[in-house]
Design a protein around this motif. Structure first.
Motif, short mmCIF file in Angstrom:
data_model
loop_
_atom_site.label_atom_id
_atom_site.label_comp_id
_atom_site.label_asym_id
_atom_site.label_seq_id
_atom_site.Cartn_x
_atom_site.Cartn_y
_atom_site.Cartn_z
N PRO A 65 -59.35 -9.72 72.80
CA PRO A 65 -59.16 -8.71 71.75
C PRO A 65 -58.26 -7.55 72.17
N TYR A 66 -58.23 -7.27 73.47
CA TYR A 66 -57.45 -6.13 73.97
C TYR A 66 -56.09 -6.55 74.53
N ALA A 67 -55.73 -7.82 74.40
CA ALA A 67 -54.53 -8.35 75.05
C ALA A 67 -53.26 -7.62 74.64
N HIS A 68 -53.12 -7.30 73.35
CA HIS A 68 -51.88 -6.66 72.88
C HIS A 68 -51.70 -5.27 73.49
N ALA A 69 -52.82 -4.58 73.77
CA ALA A 69 -52.73 -3.25 74.38
C ALA A 69 -52.17 -3.34 75.79
N LEU A 70 -52.63 -4.33 76.55
CA LEU A 70 -52.10 -4.53 77.90
C LEU A 70 -50.64 -4.97 77.86
N ASP A 71 -50.31 -5.86 76.92
CA ASP A 71 -48.91 -6.31 76.79
C ASP A 71 -47.99 -5.11 76.53
N ASP A 72 -48.39 -4.27 75.58
CA ASP A 72 -47.57 -3.10 75.24
C ASP A 72 -47.44 -2.16 76.44
N TYR A 73 -48.52 -2.02 77.16
CA TYR A 73 -48.54 -1.10 78.30
C TYR A 73 -47.54 -1.53 79.38
N PHE A 74 -47.57 -2.80 79.75
CA PHE A 74 -46.68 -3.27 80.81
C PHE A 74 -45.22 -3.36 80.33
N LYS A 75 -45.03 -3.62 79.05
CA LYS A 75 -43.67 -3.57 78.50
C LYS A 75 -43.14 -2.13 78.55
N ALA A 76 -44.02 -1.18 78.25
CA ALA A 76 -43.62 0.23 78.28
C ALA A 76 -43.19 0.64 79.68
N LEU A 77 -43.92 0.17 80.70
CA LEU A 77 -43.57 0.49 82.08
C LEU A 77 -42.24 -0.15 82.46
N GLU A 78 -42.08 -1.42 82.13
CA GLU A 78 -40.89 -2.16 82.54
C GLU A 78 -39.62 -1.62 81.89
N HIS A 79 -39.71 -1.25 80.63
CA HIS A 79 -38.52 -0.85 79.88
C HIS A 79 -38.40 0.67 79.68
N ALA A 80 -39.31 1.42 80.32
CA ALA A 80 -39.32 2.88 80.13
C ALA A 80 -39.34 3.22 78.64
N ASP A 81 -40.21 2.55 77.91
CA ASP A 81 -40.31 2.71 76.46
C ASP A 81 -41.34 3.79 76.13
N ALA A 82 -40.84 4.98 75.81
CA ALA A 82 -41.73 6.11 75.55
C ALA A 82 -42.61 5.87 74.32
N GLU A 83 -42.06 5.22 73.31
CA GLU A 83 -42.82 4.97 72.08
C GLU A 83 -44.01 4.05 72.35
N LEU A 84 -43.78 3.00 73.12
CA LEU A 84 -44.88 2.09 73.47
C LEU A 84 -45.90 2.78 74.37
N LEU A 85 -45.42 3.59 75.29
CA LEU A 85 -46.32 4.30 76.19
C LEU A 85 -47.24 5.23 75.39
N MET A 86 -46.69 5.89 74.40
CA MET A 86 -47.48 6.78 73.55
C MET A 86 -48.46 5.96 72.71
N LYS A 87 -48.04 4.79 72.27
CA LYS A 87 -48.92 3.91 71.48
C LYS A 87 -50.13 3.47 72.28
N CYS A 88 -49.96 3.28 73.59
CA CYS A 88 -51.05 2.85 74.46
C CYS A 88 -52.00 3.99 74.80
N THR A 89 -51.54 5.21 74.61
CA THR A 89 -52.33 6.39 74.95
C THR A 89 -53.29 6.73 73.81
#
Length: 221
Positions: free
Chosen positions: A80-104
């Motif tokens: 159930p939480y898989a998409h949150a982890l996916d977004d989080y590691f994508k945010a780290l890899e691509h320096a994606d501020a929008e995704l990082l904020m979405k995970c917060t």
């Protein structure tokens, strides 16, 4: 695949049998009531129906959860939480501020807005954090950083712990939220760049708060 289908059918059959048992039990109770004295029969019938509905609902939820667990282990459905982890590691890899904020968790960003002052820009704040993380990874591993991860283990937190987290959020951020579910997830992350590569194990807590999954603890948020 045959093993997965067999598991699904077995659990579905268990659910069906459980529902039949619940209904059979309700029928026996109704029959027993009719053979006794007829006192407030209308009220008794309504109470019996409500109890049966409640039992059916609880049974369905219990077996549905068992089915989901089996399907998750078999790899048929995502956790159930898989998409949150996916977004989080994508945010780290691509320096994606929008995704990082979405995970917060939203109450953290709300708190930043309230305490950051009139000139505080929450979007700029996350952009700086994302860029700083990418700079760190590139300093350590070189350019073209790639991050992958796999879930090694998980532990679902108890209701008592969820209540404790809810209170912790209220005390620290003044936010009235509902923590519906949470897991401590053991992660093996692999980071590879042009110069270096490494793998490390860490534990991240993911939580479902007011209907959405967030990185609650253990990450860079």
């Amino acid at each position: 695949m045959k093993r997965i289908i067999t598991l699904i059918l077995a659990v579905c059959m268990t659910v069906s049998l459980a529902a039949c048992d619940d209904k059979a039990g309700s029928s026996k109770k109704d029959s027993s009531s009719e053979s006794g004295e007829s006192v407030s029969s209308s009220d008794k019938t309504n109470d019996s129906a409500d109890s049966a509905d409640s039992a059916d609902s609880a049974g369905e939820n219990r077996y549905k959860k068992k089915l989901e667990k089996i399907l998750e282990k078999a790899g048929v459905i995502d956790k159930p939480y898989a998409h949150a982890l996916d977004d989080y590691f994508k945010a780290l890899e691509h320096a994606d501020a929008e995704l990082l904020m979405k995970c917060t968790p939203f109450y953290k960003t709300d708190y930043l807005k309230k305490t950051g002052g009139a000139d505080f820009d929450v979007d700029a704040h996350f952009e700086k954090r994302a860029d700083a993380l990418l700079d760190y990874f590139e300093d350590e591993f070189g350019d073209n950083v790639k991050i992958t991860y796999e879930i090694k283990d998980e532990k679902e937190l108890s209701q008592k712990k969820l209540d404790s987290i809810t209170q912790e959020i209220k005390d620290s951020y003044g936010a009235d939220v509902t923590v519906e579910s949470a897991y401590k997830v053991k992660i093996l992350a692999r980071i590879k760049g042009d110069d270096e590569d490494d793998a490390d194990t860490s534990t991240i807590t993911v939580a479902k708060i007011d209907g959405e999954w967030y990185i609650f603890d253990g990450g860079y948020v």
